[in-house]
Design a protein around this motif. Structure first.
Motif, PDB file in Angstrom:
ATOM      1  N   THR A  70      43.041   2.778  44.923  1.00 46.02           N
ATOM      2  CA  THR A  70      42.157   3.948  44.984  1.00 46.02           C
ATOM      3  C   THR A  70      42.758   5.045  45.835  1.00 46.02           C
ATOM      4  O   THR A  70      42.769   6.225  45.449  1.00 46.02           O
ATOM      5  N   LEU A  71      43.272   4.654  46.990  1.00 46.21           N
ATOM      6  CA  LEU A  71      43.894   5.652  47.869  1.00 46.21           C
ATOM      7  C   LEU A  71      45.140   6.272  47.224  1.00 46.21           C
ATOM      8  O   LEU A  71      45.402   7.464  47.374  1.00 46.21           O
ATOM      9  N   ARG A  72      45.901   5.442  46.497  1.00 45.72           N
ATOM     10  CA  ARG A  72      47.107   5.966  45.847  1.00 45.72           C
ATOM     11  C   ARG A  72      46.731   6.997  44.779  1.00 45.72           C
ATOM     12  O   ARG A  72      47.403   8.020  44.623  1.00 45.72           O
ATOM     13  N   GLU A  73      45.673   6.721  44.029  1.00 45.08           N
ATOM     14  CA  GLU A  73      45.229   7.667  42.997  1.00 45.08           C
ATOM     15  C   GLU A  73      44.764   8.980  43.616  1.00 45.08           C
ATOM     16  O   GLU A  73      45.130  10.065  43.152  1.00 45.08           O
ATOM     17  N   ILE A  74      43.956   8.879  44.673  1.00 45.82           N
ATOM     18  CA  ILE A  74      43.480  10.097  45.332  1.00 45.82           C
ATOM     19  C   ILE A  74      44.649  10.838  45.977  1.00 45.82           C
ATOM     20  O   ILE A  74      44.710  12.067  45.958  1.00 45.82           O
ATOM     21  N   GLU A  75      45.596  10.086  46.530  1.00 47.75           N
ATOM     22  CA  GLU A  75      46.759  10.722  47.149  1.00 47.75           C
ATOM     23  C   GLU A  75      47.617  11.448  46.117  1.00 47.75           C
ATOM     24  O   GLU A  75      48.172  12.514  46.390  1.00 47.75           O
ATOM     25  N   ALA A  76      47.714  10.874  44.897  1.00 43.43           N
ATOM     26  CA  ALA A  76      48.474  11.535  43.827  1.00 43.43           C
ATOM     27  C   ALA A  76      47.823  12.866  43.456  1.00 43.43           C
ATOM     28  O   ALA A  76      48.509  13.874  43.255  1.00 43.43           O
ATOM     29  N   ASP A  77      46.489  12.865  43.336  1.00 44.30           N
ATOM     30  CA  ASP A  77      45.784  14.121  43.060  1.00 44.30           C
ATOM     31  C   ASP A  77      46.006  15.127  44.181  1.00 44.30           C
ATOM     32  O   ASP A  77      46.166  16.332  43.929  1.00 44.30           O
ATOM     33  N   LEU A  78      46.006  14.620  45.413  1.00 46.15           N
ATOM     34  CA  LEU A  78      46.229  15.504  46.556  1.00 46.15           C
ATOM     35  C   LEU A  78      47.623  16.122  46.512  1.00 46.15           C
ATOM     36  O   LEU A  78      47.787  17.325  46.751  1.00 46.15           O
ATOM     37  N   LYS A  79      48.627  15.301  46.198  1.00 48.13           N
ATOM     38  CA  LYS A  79      49.997  15.824  46.095  1.00 48.13           C
ATOM     39  C   LYS A  79      50.106  16.852  44.972  1.00 48.13           C
ATOM     40  O   LYS A  79      50.810  17.862  45.108  1.00 48.13           O
ATOM     41  N   GLN A  80      49.414  16.601  43.846  1.00 47.76           N
ATOM     42  CA  GLN A  80      49.434  17.550  42.734  1.00 47.76           C
ATOM     43  C   GLN A  80      48.836  18.893  43.154  1.00 47.76           C
ATOM     44  O   GLN A  80      49.380  19.959  42.836  1.00 47.76           O
ATOM     45  N   GLU A  81      47.723  18.842  43.896  1.00 51.57           N
ATOM     46  CA  GLU A  81      47.111  20.081  44.365  1.00 51.57           C
ATOM     47  C   GLU A  81      48.030  20.812  45.331  1.00 51.57           C
ATOM     48  O   GLU A  81      48.134  22.041  45.308  1.00 51.57           O
ATOM     49  N   ARG A  82      48.721  20.064  46.180  1.00 51.05           N
ATOM     50  CA  ARG A  82      49.663  20.688  47.110  1.00 51.05           C
ATOM     51  C   ARG A  82      50.822  21.337  46.370  1.00 51.05           C
ATOM     52  O   ARG A  82      51.275  22.422  46.734  1.00 51.05           O
ATOM     53  N   ARG A  83      51.311  20.653  45.317  1.00 54.08           N
ATOM     54  CA  ARG A  83      52.391  21.257  44.509  1.00 54.08           C
ATOM     55  C   ARG A  83      51.917  22.524  43.822  1.00 54.08           C
ATOM     56  O   ARG A  83      52.674  23.503  43.714  1.00 54.08           O
ATOM     57  N   GLU A  84      50.670  22.528  43.326  1.00 53.84           N
ATOM     58  CA  GLU A  84      50.147  23.728  42.675  1.00 53.84           C
ATOM     59  C   GLU A  84      50.067  24.890  43.662  1.00 53.84           C
ATOM     60  O   GLU A  84      50.412  26.031  43.329  1.00 53.84           O
ATOM     61  N   VAL A  85      49.607  24.585  44.874  1.00 51.77           N
ATOM     62  CA  VAL A  85      49.537  25.631  45.894  1.00 51.77           C
ATOM     63  C   VAL A  85      50.935  26.150  46.213  1.00 51.77           C
ATOM     64  O   VAL A  85      51.157  27.373  46.320  1.00 51.77           O
TER      65      VAL A  85
END
Length: 461
Positions: free
Chosen positions: A195-210
């Motif tokens: 679960t944490l890995r999935e949420i962390e992947a979304d977080l990294k994606q948002e950081r890349r978009e920014v």
């Protein structure tokens, strides 16, 4: 007194004579238009197409705006600032500034999404810690329960068999519960990690978009990629990009840095003349800004598809002419006059187009035959804007009418022999567009010009 009367009669007679002369002159001028003759010329006959064009560099480096703005649903970006066209820049110099308002709005939205993902990740971490902590406490409790059951088994040695069996059952149950709890704990740890890995992947994606938006926003300030002179791109309607214009997400080119070593003249030829334009044809090039300068060029490209240019009712085809001479004074957008040499025929007999008249699909000229006028059939060849080659029917010294005679009722027609016309017709069927000039020259050699002296037609209608 007689002398005065004679003088009076003399003046009266002179006046009548002058009136008669004026009447004859005016009457003749009003009834018979002056006849203008011309004669055919012999020499080099050239067919040319004259057009105006515009200089452009053959090779250039594009100055482009940010790529990938379509990912953020941005399709047109207004230009806020531009350096003046013609500015000589060095690599890294400022060229243009784009409007960041729309991309800034997307950036703020992306920051909010990033904050939400970070909050979700922190909450997931806390939830995971709490869940696993409770699971570990449960394991400890189960271990204590197992230890108590083990002690109870040891103490039941002196009890009855039934009590010993009950204590043994409680001990085995405690063992199974501890084993199952440990297995469940390992599974729960894997679930929480996933679960944490999935949420962390979304977080990294948002950081890349920014980070991606930040990089694109930095490119909204455009700098020169090379040294050169800034020439702004033309829009489809022919206008150039200026402050307030917009660049497209599909083609974010703002300007060009042309290479002046090789220049092209880009021109447009109408659909009537384009059939005679071929790659490799020589061109004489003049400059409107410098009339004294004469350049040469060669046709390098002819468009296969026509286009509708602004303020034009007919279709035109783009033709690119490469300038042969390198010249440091040439600049993009200079207006050129291009004379494209389509065809040349040596030792040809030609006459003005005004001398040719068409009757029943046959070509004739009116020419003098002594004091009379005859209507002579002719075979025509190549033509240009002013003259046409006459292959048959006219001699060098024949006097040709530049206009139709006032009275053509009694003028005899002289036709060419059928065998002569058949020979020319066969030759025309063998001609090809790629070799028309050479074959037409062969025609003139195989069938020399026939003059009025022999009059091969001989026939009269």
């Amino acid at each position: 007194m007689n002398f005065l009367q004679d003088k009076k009669y003399l003046y009266l007679g002179g006046g009548l004579a002058l009136l008669f002369i004026f009447w004859m002159a005016l009457g003749t001028e009003s009834s018979d238009a002056p006849v203008i003759y011309t004669t055919a010329k012999k020499g080099t006959f050239e067919v040319t197409v004259t057009t105006s064009g515009e200089l452009r560099a053959k090779n250039s480096t594009s100055i482009r705006g940010p790529e990938g703005i379509r990912e953020f649903r941005i399709y047109n970006v207004p230009i806020q600032r531009l350096v003046p066209e013609g500015t000589v820049v060095e690599k890294g110099d400022f060229v243009a500034e784009l409007d960041r308002s729309e991309i800034s709005s997307n950036y703020q939205d992306q920051l909010l999404e990033l904050e939400e993902e970070e909050s979700a990740y922190e909450i997931a971490q806390l939830d995971s810690s709490l869940t696993l902590s409770e699971a570990r406490d449960n394991l400890v409790n189960l271990e204590y329960a197992l230890e108590e059951a083990e002690i109870a088994v040891e103490q039941s040695k002196y009890e009855s068999p039934a009590v010993q069996r009950q204590v043994q059952i409680d001990y085995e149950r405690a063992q199974r519960e501890l084993q199952q709890a440990r297995k469940n704990y390992r599974t729960r740890v894997q679930q929480e990690v996933a679960t944490l890995r999935e949420i962390e992947a979304d977080l990294k994606q948002e950081r890349r978009e920014v980070q991606r938006i930040r990089e694109i926003m930095e490119r909204f300030t455009i700098y020169a990629p090379e040294n050169g002179m800034v020439i702004y791109k033309r829009n489809r309607d022919g206008s150039k990009i200026t402050e307030g214009s917009s660049i497209s997400a599909w083609d974010p080119t703002v300007a060009e840095l042309p290479d002046f070593s090789v220049m092209n003249s880009v021109t447009f030829v109408n659909e009537v003349d384009i059939q005679s334009i071929r790659s490799g044809q020589k061109v004489d090039i003049g400059l409107d800004a410098m009339p004294e300068k004469k350049l040469t060029g060669v046709v390098t490209s002819v468009a296969n598809i026509g286009e509708q240019r602004p303020n034009s009712d007919s279709k035109v085809f783009q033709v690119i002419i490469e300038v042969n001479e390198p010249d440091t004074t040439l600049r993009p957008s200079m207006t050129t006059s291009n004379t494209i040499h389509v065809n040349t025929l040596d030792d040809a007999l030609f006459a003005p187009l005004e001398t040719i008249h068409t009757v029943d699909s046959l070509n004739y000229v009116f020419k003098r035959d002594g004091m009379d006028v005859i209507m002579q059939q002719v075979v025509l060849g190549m033509m240009n804007d002013n003259d046409v080659v006459i292959k048959e029917g006219v001699a060098l010294n024949d006097q040709l009418y530049l206009s139709t005679p006032a009275d053509t009722a009694g003028i005899a027609r002289q036709h060419l022999p059928a065998e002569v016309l058949d020979q020319y017709k066969k030759q025309e069927e063998l001609e090809t567009p790629d070799n028309s000039a050479g074959e037409q020259q062969e025609i003139s050699e195989d069938f020399p010009q026939r003059g009025n002296a022999g009059n091969p037609a001989g026939g009269q209608q």
